[in-house]
Design a protein around this motif. Structure first.
Motif, PDB file in Angstrom:
ATOM      1  N   GLY A   1       0.829  -1.204   0.000  1.00  0.00           N
ATOM      2  CA  GLY A   1       0.000   0.000   0.000  1.00  0.00           C
ATOM      3  C   GLY A   1       0.866   1.257   0.000  1.00  0.00           C
ATOM      4  O   GLY A   1       2.097   1.180   0.037  1.00  0.00           O
TER       5      GLY A   1
ATOM      6  N   TRP B   1      -5.556  12.309   4.791  1.00  0.00           N
ATOM      7  CA  TRP B   1      -5.366  12.641   3.378  1.00  0.00           C
ATOM      8  C   TRP B   1      -4.007  12.126   2.847  1.00  0.00           C
ATOM      9  O   TRP B   1      -3.179  12.906   2.354  1.00  0.00           O
ATOM     10  CB  TRP B   1      -5.470  14.160   3.199  1.00  0.00           C
ATOM     11  CG  TRP B   1      -6.792  14.765   3.579  1.00  0.00           C
ATOM     12  CD1 TRP B   1      -7.763  14.215   4.376  1.00  0.00           C
ATOM     13  CD2 TRP B   1      -7.307  16.043   3.181  1.00  0.00           C
ATOM     14  NE1 TRP B   1      -8.837  15.076   4.500  1.00  0.00           N
ATOM     15  CE2 TRP B   1      -8.584  16.208   3.768  1.00  0.00           C
ATOM     16  CE3 TRP B   1      -6.810  17.068   2.405  1.00  0.00           C
ATOM     17  CZ2 TRP B   1      -9.357  17.357   3.595  1.00  0.00           C
ATOM     18  CZ3 TRP B   1      -7.579  18.216   2.225  1.00  0.00           C
ATOM     19  CH2 TRP B   1      -8.827  18.338   2.805  1.00  0.00           C
TER      20      TRP B   1
ATOM     21  N   SER C   1      -4.292   5.004  11.914  1.00  0.00           N
ATOM     22  CA  SER C   1      -5.715   5.302  11.846  1.00  0.00           C
ATOM     23  C   SER C   1      -5.940   6.660  11.185  1.00  0.00           C
ATOM     24  O   SER C   1      -5.032   7.219  10.580  1.00  0.00           O
ATOM     25  CB  SER C   1      -6.319   5.225  13.238  1.00  0.00           C
ATOM     26  OG  SER C   1      -7.705   5.408  13.143  1.00  0.00           O
TER      27      SER C   1
ATOM     28  N   THR D   1      -9.516   0.606   2.767  1.00  0.00           N
ATOM     29  CA  THR D   1      -9.527   2.070   2.633  1.00  0.00           C
ATOM     30  C   THR D   1     -10.533   2.584   1.594  1.00  0.00           C
ATOM     31  O   THR D   1     -10.532   3.777   1.290  1.00  0.00           O
ATOM     32  CB  THR D   1      -8.112   2.591   2.267  1.00  0.00           C
ATOM     33  OG1 THR D   1      -7.651   1.874   1.116  1.00  0.00           O
ATOM     34  CG2 THR D   1      -7.133   2.413   3.394  1.00  0.00           C
TER      35      THR D   1
ATOM     36  N   ARG E   1      -0.195  -9.890  -0.635  1.00  0.00           N
ATOM     37  CA  ARG E   1      -1.585 -10.326  -0.453  1.00  0.00           C
ATOM     38  C   ARG E   1      -1.751 -11.779  -0.914  1.00  0.00           C
ATOM     39  O   ARG E   1      -2.500 -12.544  -0.323  1.00  0.00           O
ATOM     40  CB  ARG E   1      -2.520  -9.425  -1.261  1.00  0.00           C
ATOM     41  CG  ARG E   1      -3.983  -9.744  -1.048  1.00  0.00           C
ATOM     42  CD  ARG E   1      -4.822  -9.024  -2.078  1.00  0.00           C
ATOM     43  NE  ARG E   1      -5.293  -7.736  -1.644  1.00  0.00           N
ATOM     44  CZ  ARG E   1      -6.480  -7.545  -1.064  1.00  0.00           C
ATOM     45  NH1 ARG E   1      -7.274  -8.547  -0.828  1.00  0.00           N
ATOM     46  NH2 ARG E   1      -6.862  -6.337  -0.731  1.00  0.00           N
TER      47      ARG E   1
ATOM     48  N   LYS F   1     -12.421   1.950  11.664  1.00  0.00           N
ATOM     49  CA  LYS F   1     -11.078   2.379  12.102  1.00  0.00           C
ATOM     50  C   LYS F   1     -11.077   2.638  13.605  1.00  0.00           C
ATOM     51  O   LYS F   1     -10.133   2.284  14.315  1.00  0.00           O
ATOM     52  CB  LYS F   1     -10.632   3.642  11.350  1.00  0.00           C
ATOM     53  CG  LYS F   1     -10.354   3.461   9.866  1.00  0.00           C
ATOM     54  CD  LYS F   1      -9.261   2.451   9.544  1.00  0.00           C
ATOM     55  CE  LYS F   1      -7.876   2.860  10.018  1.00  0.00           C
ATOM     56  NZ  LYS F   1      -6.852   1.854   9.648  1.00  0.00           N
TER      57      LYS F   1
ATOM     58  N   LEU G   1      -0.343 -13.896   1.925  1.00  0.00           N
ATOM     59  CA  LEU G   1      -1.075 -13.770   3.200  1.00  0.00           C
ATOM     60  C   LEU G   1      -2.244 -12.805   3.029  1.00  0.00           C
ATOM     61  O   LEU G   1      -2.054 -11.586   2.924  1.00  0.00           O
ATOM     62  CB  LEU G   1      -0.138 -13.264   4.315  1.00  0.00           C
ATOM     63  CG  LEU G   1      -0.815 -13.115   5.689  1.00  0.00           C
ATOM     64  CD1 LEU G   1      -1.233 -14.481   6.250  1.00  0.00           C
ATOM     65  CD2 LEU G   1       0.103 -12.405   6.688  1.00  0.00           C
TER      66      LEU G   1
HETATM   67  N1  NAP Z   1      -5.436   6.839   2.302  1.00  0.00           N
HETATM   68  C1  NAP Z   1      -5.794   7.846   3.099  1.00  0.00           C
HETATM   69  O1  NAP Z   1      -6.141   8.945   2.646  1.00  0.00           O
HETATM   70  C2  NAP Z   1      -5.743   7.680   4.588  1.00  0.00           C
HETATM   71  C3  NAP Z   1      -6.161   8.758   5.406  1.00  0.00           C
HETATM   72  C4  NAP Z   1      -6.100   8.609   6.790  1.00  0.00           C
HETATM   73  C5  NAP Z   1      -5.621   7.432   7.337  1.00  0.00           C
HETATM   74  N2  NAP Z   1      -5.248   6.416   6.540  1.00  0.00           N
HETATM   75  C6  NAP Z   1      -4.773   5.169   7.159  1.00  0.00           C
HETATM   76  O2  NAP Z   1      -3.393   5.026   6.845  1.00  0.00           O
HETATM   77  C7  NAP Z   1      -3.070   3.632   6.755  1.00  0.00           C
HETATM   78  C8  NAP Z   1      -2.384   3.335   5.426  1.00  0.00           C
HETATM   79  O3  NAP Z   1      -3.280   3.695   4.368  1.00  0.00           O
HETATM   80  P1  NAP Z   1      -2.835   3.648   2.841  1.00  0.00           P
HETATM   81  O4  NAP Z   1      -3.305   4.889   2.226  1.00  0.00           O
HETATM   82  O5  NAP Z   1      -1.406   3.219   2.733  1.00  0.00           O
HETATM   83  O6  NAP Z   1      -3.779   2.447   2.324  1.00  0.00           O
HETATM   84  P2  NAP Z   1      -3.671   1.602   0.985  1.00  0.00           P
HETATM   85  O7  NAP Z   1      -2.752   2.245   0.015  1.00  0.00           O
HETATM   86  O8  NAP Z   1      -5.088   1.303   0.601  1.00  0.00           O
HETATM   87  O9  NAP Z   1      -2.979   0.261   1.485  1.00  0.00           O
HETATM   88  C9  NAP Z   1      -3.643  -0.696   2.251  1.00  0.00           C
HETATM   89  C10 NAP Z   1      -2.934  -2.000   2.082  1.00  0.00           C
HETATM   90  O10 NAP Z   1      -3.690  -3.019   2.782  1.00  0.00           O
HETATM   91  C11 NAP Z   1      -3.717  -4.155   1.940  1.00  0.00           C
HETATM   92  N3  NAP Z   1      -4.857  -5.024   2.206  1.00  0.00           N
HETATM   93  C12 NAP Z   1      -6.150  -4.675   2.373  1.00  0.00           C
HETATM   94  N4  NAP Z   1      -6.893  -5.795   2.546  1.00  0.00           N
HETATM   95  C13 NAP Z   1      -6.035  -6.838   2.486  1.00  0.00           C
HETATM   96  C14 NAP Z   1      -6.184  -8.245   2.598  1.00  0.00           C
HETATM   97  N5  NAP Z   1      -7.379  -8.810   2.807  1.00  0.00           N
HETATM   98  N6  NAP Z   1      -5.082  -9.026   2.530  1.00  0.00           N
HETATM   99  C15 NAP Z   1      -3.865  -8.478   2.296  1.00  0.00           C
HETATM  100  N7  NAP Z   1      -3.646  -7.151   2.193  1.00  0.00           N
HETATM  101  C16 NAP Z   1      -4.729  -6.355   2.276  1.00  0.00           C
HETATM  102  C17 NAP Z   1      -3.840  -3.586   0.539  1.00  0.00           C
HETATM  103  O11 NAP Z   1      -3.515  -4.548  -0.414  1.00  0.00           O
HETATM  104  P3  NAP Z   1      -3.913  -4.349  -1.951  1.00  0.00           P
HETATM  105  O12 NAP Z   1      -3.020  -3.257  -2.430  1.00  0.00           O
HETATM  106  O13 NAP Z   1      -3.669  -5.658  -2.561  1.00  0.00           O
HETATM  107  O14 NAP Z   1      -5.371  -3.953  -1.936  1.00  0.00           O
HETATM  108  C18 NAP Z   1      -2.827  -2.449   0.615  1.00  0.00           C
HETATM  109  O15 NAP Z   1      -1.528  -2.951   0.373  1.00  0.00           O
HETATM  110  C19 NAP Z   1      -4.387   2.884   6.960  1.00  0.00           C
HETATM  111  O16 NAP Z   1      -4.499   2.506   8.302  1.00  0.00           O
HETATM  112  C20 NAP Z   1      -5.446   3.907   6.632  1.00  0.00           C
HETATM  113  O17 NAP Z   1      -6.674   3.644   7.287  1.00  0.00           O
HETATM  114  C21 NAP Z   1      -5.273   6.507   5.168  1.00  0.00           C
END
Ligand code: NAP
Length: 305
Positions: A10, A149, A99, A61, A31, A128, A34
């Motif tokens: 991610g 963001w 989070s 997300t 993925r 979350k 695992l």
């Molecule tokens: N994005 C935002 O704007 C934002 C804002 C505030 C907080 N956050 C928090 O920041 C953290 C990181 O977010 P991010 O933006 O890096 O999210 P992201 O790019 O969506 O990455 C999430 C990762 O989780 C993996 N994942 C989800 N379900 C899975 C499953 N069943 N098995 C294996 N892997 C799985 C996804 O794999 P795939 O790539 O294969 O789907 C991806 O690698 C999270 O806790 C999020 O809630 C994000």
């Protein structure tokens, strides 16, 4: 030091692999090897690998989709962190979890602090929050970082979507009444590793870039900087119309006020987090340098090849 990183592909996961490379040996299962929704398999993986640190960057997300896929969002965002907290406390290891600003209700204009009352508006926000609460109430050694963001030079995010749209369209409408701090995944990863190095007190911290803007302001800044780097966008930043959240209905409600105060973390680390606009320049430069060394034309900046 053995580090197990979940969600390593991610936005944040990719950056954590770099930021933790000199802290320990990072194992980031894909993925395919695992599925983190398989809690039994996750548990088995922890038993086999025996990590000293678990970095949980895995998350569901898809904020709008979560309104329908409640069970999937709850599994990844709530049940998984709860299991990780249990396994981490059994092992005497460290858990680092992430989070979101979406746990807050979005009222008022003041930045939320770690002591503010929560009140999520969406399934994603509720999932979350449930995850945070199980980690924060557990007996494991934990750090929970709430951020906002998130974007990066890679992955799916607002900056890359805007560039894609700006290459195709000469006018756009973007929401101007949701306020927050765009925060690069790289900054989150680097600050996390610094927090671990300095062994700041465990607990809940906000971690965002400094200052705030709207999605509209963020879009204009992205376009201004891309154009000043010679990217032949169709859009002129002046042709980005600001619209209200009401005029852009989405399945999930989003907070209007997503400002998070990172003061607690800044005090513990003895530093000031950099402003969101200076971080945008760094992140956009990273994208341009990687994909677009001659900065003249073309949409290949957005391929992830
Ligand atoms: N994005 C935002 O704007 C934002 C804002 C505030 C907080 N956050 C928090 O920041 C953290 C990181 O977010 P991010 O933006 O890096 O999210 P992201 O790019 O969506 O990455 C999430 C990762 O989780 C993996 N994942 C989800 N379900 C899975 C499953 N069943 N098995 C294996 N892997 C799985 C996804 O794999 P795939 O790539 O294969 O789907 C991806 O690698 C999270 O806790 C999020 O809630 C994000």
């Amino acid at each position: 030091m053995k580090i197990l990183l979940l969600g390593g592909a991610g936005q944040l996961g990719v950056e954590l692999q770099y930021a933790f490379a000199d802290i320990g040996q990072v194992y980031a299962p894909t993925r395919e090897s695992l599925d983190v929704g398989g809690l039994f398999e996750v548990s088995k993986c922890i038993d086999l690998y025996q990590p000293d640190i678990i970095l949980n960057a895995a998350a569901y997300t898809a904020v709008d989709k979560a309104e329908e896929e409640v069970d999937s969002a709850m599994l990844i965002n709530a049940s998984l962190p709860s299991l990780l907290a249990k396994k981490t406390s059994e092992r005497g290891a460290i858990l680092i979890h992430y989070s979101s600003d979406y746990v807050y209700p979005g009222t008022g204009n003041n930045p939320w602090t770690e002591e503010s009352n929560v009140g999520p508006l969406s399934v994603y926000g509720r999932s979350k929050l449930a995850g945070d609460e199980s980690v924060l109430s557990s007996h494991c050694r934990h750090w929970v970082f709430r951020t906002s963001w998130v974007y990066a030079a890679h992955g799916n995010n607002f900056m890359r979507t805007m560039l894609r749209l700006g290459l195709k369209h000469d006018s756009l409408r973007v929401v101007n009444d949701q306020i927050g701090a765009p925060t690069p995944a790289k900054l989150i990863a680097q600050v996390t590793s610094e927090a671990i190095r300095q062994q700041i007190p465990t607990g809940l911290y906000h971690l965002t870039a400094g200052g705030s803007t709207s999605w509209h302001g963020f879009a204009q800044a992205i376009f201004r900087h891309a154009i000043s780097n010679g990217i032949a966008l169709k859009i002129d930043p002046g042709n980005v119309e600001g619209i209200s959240t009401q005029d852009y209905p989405t399945p999930a409600r989003r907070p209007l006020n997503s400002r998070l105060s990172s003061q607690k973390l800044e005090t513990e680390l003895g530093l000031s987090l950099p402003a969101w606009d200076s971080q945008l320049i760094l992140t956009l430069n990273e994208l341009l340098e990687k994909k677009y060394p001659n900065a003249s034309s073309g949409s290949d900046i957005l391929s992830d090849a």
